[in-house]
Design an enzyme around this catalytic site. Structure first.
Site, short mmCIF file in Angstrom:
data_model
loop_
_atom_site.label_atom_id
_atom_site.label_comp_id
_atom_site.label_asym_id
_atom_site.label_seq_id
_atom_site.Cartn_x
_atom_site.Cartn_y
_atom_site.Cartn_z
N ARG A 197 7.66 7.88 5.74
CA ARG A 197 6.84 6.69 5.86
C ARG A 197 6.64 6.39 7.34
NH1 ARG A 197 5.14 3.62 1.34
NH2 ARG A 197 6.07 4.54 -0.50
N LYS A 208 1.86 -6.29 -6.91
CA LYS A 208 2.93 -6.15 -5.92
C LYS A 208 2.36 -5.61 -4.61
CE LYS A 208 6.16 -3.00 -4.23
NZ LYS A 208 5.94 -1.67 -3.61
N ASN A 209 1.26 -4.85 -4.68
CA ASN A 209 0.65 -4.29 -3.48
C ASN A 209 -0.35 -5.23 -2.82
OD1 ASN A 209 2.16 -1.98 -3.70
ND2 ASN A 209 0.55 -0.77 -4.65
N ASP A 241 0.87 6.41 -7.72
CA ASP A 241 1.78 5.55 -8.48
C ASP A 241 1.58 5.68 -9.99
OD1 ASP A 241 3.10 4.43 -6.31
OD2 ASP A 241 1.60 2.87 -6.04
N ARG A 281 11.76 -4.27 -7.75
CA ARG A 281 10.89 -4.42 -6.58
C ARG A 281 9.43 -4.58 -6.99
NH1 ARG A 281 10.26 0.01 -3.47
NH2 ARG A 281 8.95 -1.31 -2.18
N CYS A 335 11.06 3.27 -0.71
CA CYS A 335 11.40 4.32 -1.66
C CYS A 335 11.49 5.68 -0.98
CB CYS A 335 10.34 4.38 -2.77
SG CYS A 335 10.38 2.95 -3.87
#
Length: 440
Positions: free
Chosen positions: A127, A24-25, A312, A420, A122
């Site tokens: 951010r 996903k990254n 994570d 997500r 999130c």
């Protein structure tokens, strides 16, 4: 998914095999990179997660033709007819994703202008996009903040720059890479992120014709070229998802084979997994994770950028640590609000104390940061079912693990956030024998 909740009957070990696909990254950023090519690109191993759909929608708004290939997870992206999209449409499609900011460099090269809406994501800490905007200004972009978002132009084109990041931010490193490859002259990036997903993005850009040199000590040199072509690439596997399922196997006393996982990108996690008391076998087509029996052991973890222990990874592992005999400590140095999810675990019976200013520890290896926090987990503590709401992506998966581990019934709501970053996680729970009710 049309349903937003799951009811889990806990106490059953997860056993079986699941597959993880592209990261996903990485995959959404690889899709953005297709904007830079003069010919179509093919991306393989694309996961079916909501961030991918957001990026696909944004690319389509800008005129990129996207078609699915015959193989699952194969996407063809044709940027031949790229055009500027309406601000309102971009805002509507972006949703809570932060990916739109990575469109800036490629769109400035293709169209001379770009727009990004207010960014979401999130709720695990600030951010700030200042790293991105400062870097874009150094390339020659003119940044104008509007009530609806940020408008960027490049009246004199983009030129190579010398950039040193205050922190090895993954997003800012991606921004510099996607912007510098077509900028005139050479770019030197210092204090860059070097995560495996960054290296995979560099591999993609090199396939397209970019000239990028990765030096020691987090230094990357990019020599701008006049034109790039499309790529054909298979995305690196999602190591965060792999670690999450490994933690689920450990917490539930289970045995899970994670197909597609690779040892090299997970070495730091594997070391900690073994220290806690888990076991694993590395195979050519994946890694088997299991609880070998006996008590789990407490550990001290310091999260950090790669090659450190990923932030994570800590949230799913926390659930397993509630079952370890003794006191574990996690020093979170990446995001300042990443322990918010522990309140619900305490409600379920865990003994987790969060120190919002961190903890002093003379044995620390990771440099202390101003905004870091620490969590002290005392175990073992039996968990009991409860009603809990998903706060963020990794915390949400941790709640699934907690529900699977707990005695009784757990109701988890706001599941959309988990989609997500976790492909078909409901079906994977079924494959592993979890006992739950989910109405679609």
């Amino acid at each position: 998914m049309t349903s937003d909740e799951i009811i889990i009957n806990g106490g059953r070990p997860l056993k079986g095999r699941i597959e993880v696909r592209g990261a996903k990254n990485l995959a959404p950023k690889a899709m953005v990179a297709a904007l830079l090519g003069q010919t179509p690109s093919i991306l393989r191993n694309v996961p079916n997660v909501s961030d991918i759909r957001v990026v696909a929608g944004l690319l389509a708004l800008h005129g990129v033709l996207i078609t699915k290939g015959d193989d699952p997870g194969e996407w063809r992206l044709d940027p031949s007819n790229v055009e500027q999209a309406h601000h309102a449409d971009i805002d509507a499609h972006a949703g809570s994703s932060r990916i739109p900011i990575l469109f800036c460099g490629p769109l400035l090269h293709r169209l001379g202008e770009a727009f990004i809406p207010d960014l979401g994501g999130c709720r695990i800490g600030d951010r700030p996009i200042d790293f991105h905007l400062d870097a874009l200004r150094k390339f020659g972009a003119v940044v104008e903040k509007l009530p609806s978002g940020i408008s960027l132009t490049a009246p004199n084109g983009l030129k190579g720059a010398n950039i040193e990041l205050p922190y090895p931010s993954v997003g800012a490193t991606e921004q510099v890479l996607l912007t510098s490859v077509l900028a005139e002259g050479q770019t030197e990036l210092r204090n860059a992120a070097i995560e495996p997903e960054i290296i995979d993005l560099i591999c993609i850009l090199q396939k397209m014709g970019a000239i990028i040199t990765v030096e020691p000590n987090r230094v990357i040199f990019i020599e701008g070229v006049k034109e790039l072509r499309g790529y054909d690439h298979r995305a690196i596997f999602d190591r965060n998802e792999a670690a999450s399922w490994a933690s689920a196997a450990l917490a539930t006393g289970g045995d899970v084979f994670v197909g597609g996982a690779k040892q090299e990108e997970m070495m730091t996690f594997l070391n900690v997994f073994r220290k806690v008391g888990g076991d694993f076998d590395v195979h050519d087509d994946g890694i088997r994770f299991w609880h070998p029996g006996g008590p789990l052991k407490p550990v001290t973890i310091e999260t950090d950028v790669h090659p450190g222990f990923m932030t994570d990874w800590q949230q799913p592992l926390v659930v397993a640590l509630t079952q370890a005999e003794g006191v574990s400590t996690i020093h979170e140095t990446v995001y300042e609000n990443r322990f918010g999810f522990t309140d619900a675990l305490n409600k379920m019976g865990a003994d987790i104390r969060v120190y919002k200013d961190g903890l002093h520890d003379e044995t620390r290896r990771v440099l202390r940061r101003e905004f870091e926090q620490a969590a002290v987990i005392t175990g073992p503590t039996p968990l009991s079912g409860a009603e809990i709401e998903v706060p963020d992506l990794r915390g949400g998966f941790s709640y699934l693990i907690a529900g699977l581990t707990a005695e009784g019934q757990t109701k988890v709501t706001n599941l959309g956030i988990i989609s997500r970053g976790y492909e078909n996680f409901i079906e994977k729970l079924r494959q592993l024998g979890a006992d739950f009710i989910f109405e679609s």
